[in-house]
Design an enzyme around this catalytic site. Structure first.
Site, PDB file in Angstrom:
ATOM      1  N   CYS A  95      30.604  29.578  37.882  1.00 31.91           N
ATOM      2  CA  CYS A  95      29.424  30.111  38.572  1.00 31.91           C
ATOM      3  C   CYS A  95      28.160  30.165  37.710  1.00 31.91           C
ATOM      4  O   CYS A  95      27.100  29.732  38.175  1.00 31.91           O
ATOM      5  CB  CYS A  95      29.707  31.482  39.169  1.00 31.91           C
ATOM      6  SG  CYS A  95      31.418  31.939  39.301  1.00 31.91           S
TER       7      CYS A  95
ATOM      8  N   ARG B 253      41.527  30.676  31.066  1.00 34.77           N
ATOM      9  CA  ARG B 253      41.660  32.133  31.081  1.00 34.77           C
ATOM     10  C   ARG B 253      42.902  32.513  30.301  1.00 34.77           C
ATOM     11  O   ARG B 253      43.961  31.914  30.489  1.00 34.77           O
ATOM     12  CB  ARG B 253      41.740  32.663  32.509  1.00 34.77           C
ATOM     13  CG  ARG B 253      40.429  32.430  33.249  1.00 34.77           C
ATOM     14  CD  ARG B 253      40.438  32.999  34.635  1.00 34.77           C
ATOM     15  NE  ARG B 253      39.273  32.516  35.371  1.00 34.77           N
ATOM     16  CZ  ARG B 253      39.120  32.637  36.677  1.00 34.77           C
ATOM     17  NH1 ARG B 253      40.053  33.250  37.388  1.00 34.77           N
ATOM     18  NH2 ARG B 253      38.041  32.178  37.267  1.00 34.77           N
TER      19      ARG B 253
ATOM     20  N   GLN C 235      39.463  24.421  39.153  1.00 39.92           N
ATOM     21  CA  GLN C 235      39.122  25.002  40.454  1.00 39.92           C
ATOM     22  C   GLN C 235      38.409  23.959  41.311  1.00 39.92           C
ATOM     23  O   GLN C 235      37.599  23.195  40.796  1.00 39.92           O
ATOM     24  CB  GLN C 235      38.170  26.185  40.264  1.00 39.92           C
ATOM     25  CG  GLN C 235      38.794  27.373  39.557  1.00 39.92           C
ATOM     26  CD  GLN C 235      37.790  28.500  39.413  1.00 39.92           C
ATOM     27  OE1 GLN C 235      36.694  28.299  38.897  1.00 39.92           O
ATOM     28  NE2 GLN C 235      38.155  29.681  39.869  1.00 39.92           N
TER      29      GLN C 235
ATOM     30  N   ASP D 200      35.854  24.163  43.010  1.00 42.25           N
ATOM     31  CA  ASP D 200      34.834  25.196  43.122  1.00 42.25           C
ATOM     32  C   ASP D 200      33.574  24.681  43.814  1.00 42.25           C
ATOM     33  O   ASP D 200      33.276  23.498  43.761  1.00 42.25           O
ATOM     34  CB  ASP D 200      34.464  25.646  41.698  1.00 42.25           C
ATOM     35  CG  ASP D 200      34.126  27.113  41.638  1.00 42.25           C
ATOM     36  OD1 ASP D 200      34.078  27.753  42.703  1.00 42.25           O
ATOM     37  OD2 ASP D 200      33.909  27.622  40.521  1.00 42.25           O
TER      38      ASP D 200
ATOM     39  N   HIS E 260      29.448  26.434  44.899  1.00 46.03           N
ATOM     40  CA  HIS E 260      28.544  27.569  45.084  1.00 46.03           C
ATOM     41  C   HIS E 260      27.437  27.155  46.020  1.00 46.03           C
ATOM     42  O   HIS E 260      26.815  26.114  45.828  1.00 46.03           O
ATOM     43  CB  HIS E 260      28.017  28.039  43.732  1.00 46.03           C
ATOM     44  CG  HIS E 260      29.113  28.572  42.870  1.00 46.03           C
ATOM     45  ND1 HIS E 260      29.744  27.797  41.917  1.00 46.03           N
ATOM     46  CD2 HIS E 260      29.748  29.765  42.875  1.00 46.03           C
ATOM     47  CE1 HIS E 260      30.709  28.518  41.356  1.00 46.03           C
ATOM     48  NE2 HIS E 260      30.740  29.714  41.910  1.00 46.03           N
TER      49      HIS E 260
ATOM     50  N   LYS F 158      34.054  39.661  51.079  1.00 46.19           N
ATOM     51  CA  LYS F 158      34.723  38.357  51.008  1.00 46.19           C
ATOM     52  C   LYS F 158      35.739  38.158  52.122  1.00 46.19           C
ATOM     53  O   LYS F 158      36.122  39.099  52.810  1.00 46.19           O
ATOM     54  CB  LYS F 158      35.406  38.192  49.650  1.00 46.19           C
ATOM     55  CG  LYS F 158      36.454  39.249  49.382  1.00 46.19           C
ATOM     56  CD  LYS F 158      37.180  38.999  48.061  1.00 46.19           C
ATOM     57  CE  LYS F 158      38.217  40.067  47.818  1.00 46.19           C
ATOM     58  NZ  LYS F 158      39.137  39.772  46.757  1.00 46.19           N
TER      59      LYS F 158
ATOM     60  N   HIS G  40      30.532  31.893  46.825  1.00 43.72           N
ATOM     61  CA  HIS G  40      31.541  31.186  46.015  1.00 43.72           C
ATOM     62  C   HIS G  40      32.647  30.786  46.985  1.00 43.72           C
ATOM     63  O   HIS G  40      33.046  31.602  47.809  1.00 43.72           O
ATOM     64  CB  HIS G  40      32.219  32.091  44.982  1.00 43.72           C
ATOM     65  CG  HIS G  40      31.310  32.894  44.125  1.00 43.72           C
ATOM     66  ND1 HIS G  40      31.187  32.661  42.785  1.00 43.72           N
ATOM     67  CD2 HIS G  40      30.517  33.956  44.389  1.00 43.72           C
ATOM     68  CE1 HIS G  40      30.358  33.547  42.256  1.00 43.72           C
ATOM     69  NE2 HIS G  40      29.936  34.350  43.214  1.00 43.72           N
TER      70      HIS G  40
HETATM   71 ZN   LIG Z   1      31.973  31.288  41.499  1.00 50.40          ZN
END
Ligand SMILES: [Zn+2]
Ligand SMILES: [Zn+2]
Length: 644
Positions: A335, A364, A382, A384, A386, A470, A516
């Site tokens: 992000c 992580r 991910q 991912d 945004h 969310k 996200h």
């Molecule tokens: Zn994010």
């Protein structure tokens, strides 16, 4: 009289000292027979606890999670009694209910307990259960409690940490255990028992403390349910993604590279690539743009985002440059990088939404004991993205993201799912960043979108992140297990922290809203779940090899190559098994490898310019032309993989 409110909102009046079981009977005798546990004003109580005040009562049966917890908690007492009778001198410590069953940590002293002893423990437990002993709670003074356990240093330690006046025991049959309560009415309800395993466990999880034996068990109100559970366990073992990943040559781990860091083998990498291309193509149609960002970022970046303050101490520690004294972190999330990409230009409201997508690898730290196959790793990718939009666009953007997530689930055979909308706790406004008006707008946008898309959803109050509400998708796999997949989160925090702006129609600067989202979550975890859900029989469009060509003898190699070419021209992924092995062996191995179709080639096929086709699992399609076979494959694919 006292007033008891039931979960459906109805209020009933009873004489004081009525018990939950009395209330159940007043509703219906049939219902009461199934009630095994209760809670009053949110606290677990016994079904025989007298109620003395007004309040809310929930009655649980085996079908409720709380009912199962009480059932397994009570079963742990029965296990403890069986152990005490079978292994005199054993010292009991703690024995809670868990998600699937219960365990008891025991110091067996001179005895050792292994698999060969399970049967005897089960028999003893069932013998006790058949006695239909009531579970009875009673209070005890600290002195009484310490006296009862004077030979058990573990229970003594537990009691010493309790306040005098709060200590309670549970009695059943001739057995007594230190316990806070929450039992089924009597042992007779326990009809089936299985001791599942034993493992070493340290007292209080501390490796400097004595080692105990943890005995795992599970119990059921019906024999049939135990049988079904054991079958499910067997099937889960067969479908374990770690086992299948090895058999299908998808991924591996190397202690030299490091634990929790998966290595993708060629077939696994090809599988990932197909999944990525599938999502990329849908995303492109949905107006996303791909971006690429580095695997590390300055520590300061994550201080700005707030991640460092929250997770820094429990993460991989900073990497230092040798000369400049800079500090970098392995990227724990994408992000902040995407916020900086947004900040590269000054946007007008007419430019929004911006949708940046990246298959971003993040790192992580997980403790080594927590690592598990591909579901708990230290480095993962991910899917991912945004989205940056104006508050007015949030509604539509959210709906579009739901469409994309549903498309992904549908194409991959996840049909059984529910959604959870996590909103603020209105009683605790200080817990959340951003203004109330925006929050209300966002929460309403999510609920509207969920409704509009016909999702089967629940609203969880107080479950929102501090930065925004969310929507999470929970899928049920083929074995009925729940997995959380696909998250869509609204964020008011990062736009603030990174000072993201756009120019509105009023020519003033405004804050965009950020979303996200990751339909797969991570490629690693998703592939693990997909493997266990499908047992490796992925949808045909995703299979690494859709057809394997097996020739009966070397004489037909040339024809096999010709068939391969024809299939490739029809965009079917096929392979020829060239090995000089018997056809029987080749077929068996192709079945093991889960190739969806086997094409067998011999004299007749070569002469007639045809192929004999066999489907994985045994169905025979007979001798057909390559064209007809290609049609069959393409039709099957179009049933699951529809255009977005
Ligand atoms: Zn994010
Ligand atoms: Zn208990």
């Amino acid at each position: 009289m006292i007033h008891i409110t039931l979960p459906d909102g109805s209020v009933r009046s009873y004489e004081a000292n009525v018990t939950p079981m009395d209330v159940a009977k007043s509703i219906s005798e049939g219902f009461a027979r199934n009630v095994i546990s209760a809670s009053f004003n949110g606290t677990t109580i016994e079904t025989v606890t007298p109620l003395t005040t007004d309040g809310s009562l929930v009655l649980y049966t085996w079908n409720d999670k709380a009912g199962k917890t009480a059932f397994w908690h009570s079963s742990a007492h029965v296990l403890a009694q069986a152990i005490e009778e079978l292994y005199p001198g054993s010292k009991l410590t703690i024995g809670p209910a868990i998600d699937n069953g219960f365990y008891y940590d025991v110091d067996f002293g001179e005895h050792t307990v292994s698999e060969k002893d399970f049967k005897a423990i089960e028999t003893k437990m069932l013998e006790i259960a058949r006695g239909k002993h009531d579970f009875n709670m009673r209070s005890a003074t600290k002195a009484e409690a310490l006296d009862l356990y004077k030979d058990n240093p573990f229970k003594t330690e537990l009691i010493e940490n309790l306040e005098d006046g709060t200590i309670t025991f549970c009695d059943h049959s001739t057995f007594t255990d230190l316990c806070r309560g929450g039992h089924i009415p009597n042992t007779g309800i326990i009809k089936a028992v299985k001791i599942l395993s034993v493992a070493g466990a340290y007292w209080r999880g501390d490796e400097n403390k004595p080692q105990l034996t943890r005995v795992y068990g599970i119990s059921f109100p019906k024999q049939k349910e135990l049988k079904e559970y054991l079958e499910l366990l067997e099937e889960a073992k067969k479908r374990d993604h770690r086992k299948l990943g090895k058999e299908l040559e998808l991924f591996t781990f190397s202690p030299r590279v490091g634990q929790g860091l998966p290595l993708w083998l060629p077939k696994g990498a090809a599988l990932r690539e197909r999944l990525e291309n599938f999502l990329k193509s849908a995303q492109k149609k949905a107006g996303y743009e791909m971006v690429v960002t580095p695997h590390i970022g300055q520590k300061e970046l994550y201080e700005t985002s707030g991640h460092y303050a929250k997770y820094g101490a429990d993460s991989f520690q900073p990497i230092n440059t040798p000369k400049e004294g800079e500090e970098f972190l392995l990227k724990p999330m994408n992000c902040p990088h995407h916020c900086e990409i947004y900040n590269n230009s000054q946007w007008s409201y007419k430019d929004l939404p911006k949708r940046y997508a990246e298959f971003g690898t993040v790192y992580r730290y997980e403790q080594s004991g927590e690592l598990h196959g591909l579901t708990r790793v230290r480095g993962f990718t991910q899917d991912d993205a945004h989205l940056f939009c104006t508050p007015d666009q949030l509604d539509e953007e959210f709906k579009n993201v739901i469409d994309l997530v549903l498309y992904v689930f549908g194409s991959l055979g996840f049909e059984n799912f529910t959604a959870q909308v996590s909103v603020r706790d209105p009683e605790n406004p200080d817990k959340y960043i951003g203004n109330v008006e925006n929050w209300e707008k966002a929460e309403q946008a999510i609920i509207n979108a969920a409704k509009d898309k016909g999702l089967n959803y629940v609203i969880e109050t107080g479950e929102a992140a501090f930065y925004g509400p969310k929507l999470d998708f929970m899928v049920k796999d083929a074995l009925g297990r729940q997995w959380q997949l696909g998250t869509i989160q609204v964020d008011y925090n990062l736009p603030e922290r990174f000072n993201l702006t756009y120019k509105g129609s009023d020519n003033e600067l405004h804050r965009p809203v950020m979303i996200h989202r990751a339909p797969f979550g991570s490629m690693e975890r998703f592939i693990a779940i997909l493997l266990e859900h499908t047992a490796g029989n992925f949808p045909l469009w995703l299979m690494p090899t859709q057809a394997i060509i097996l020739s009966i003898s070397e004489k037909y190699e040339k024809y096999a190559e010709k068939v391969l070419n024809l299939l490739e021209n029809n965009e079917i992924r096929a392979l020829v098994d060239h090995r000089n092995e018997t056809i029987g062996k080749k077929i068996r191995e192709a079945e093991m490898q889960k190739h969806p179709y086997m094409i067998i080639i011999g004299e007749q096929e070569a002469n007639e310019n045809k192929i004999t086709v066999r489907q994985h699992g045994g169905a025979d399609l007979g001798m057909i032309s390559v064209e007809d076979f290609s049609k069959i494959i393409n039709e099957e694919i179009s049933k699951t993989l529809k255009p977005f």
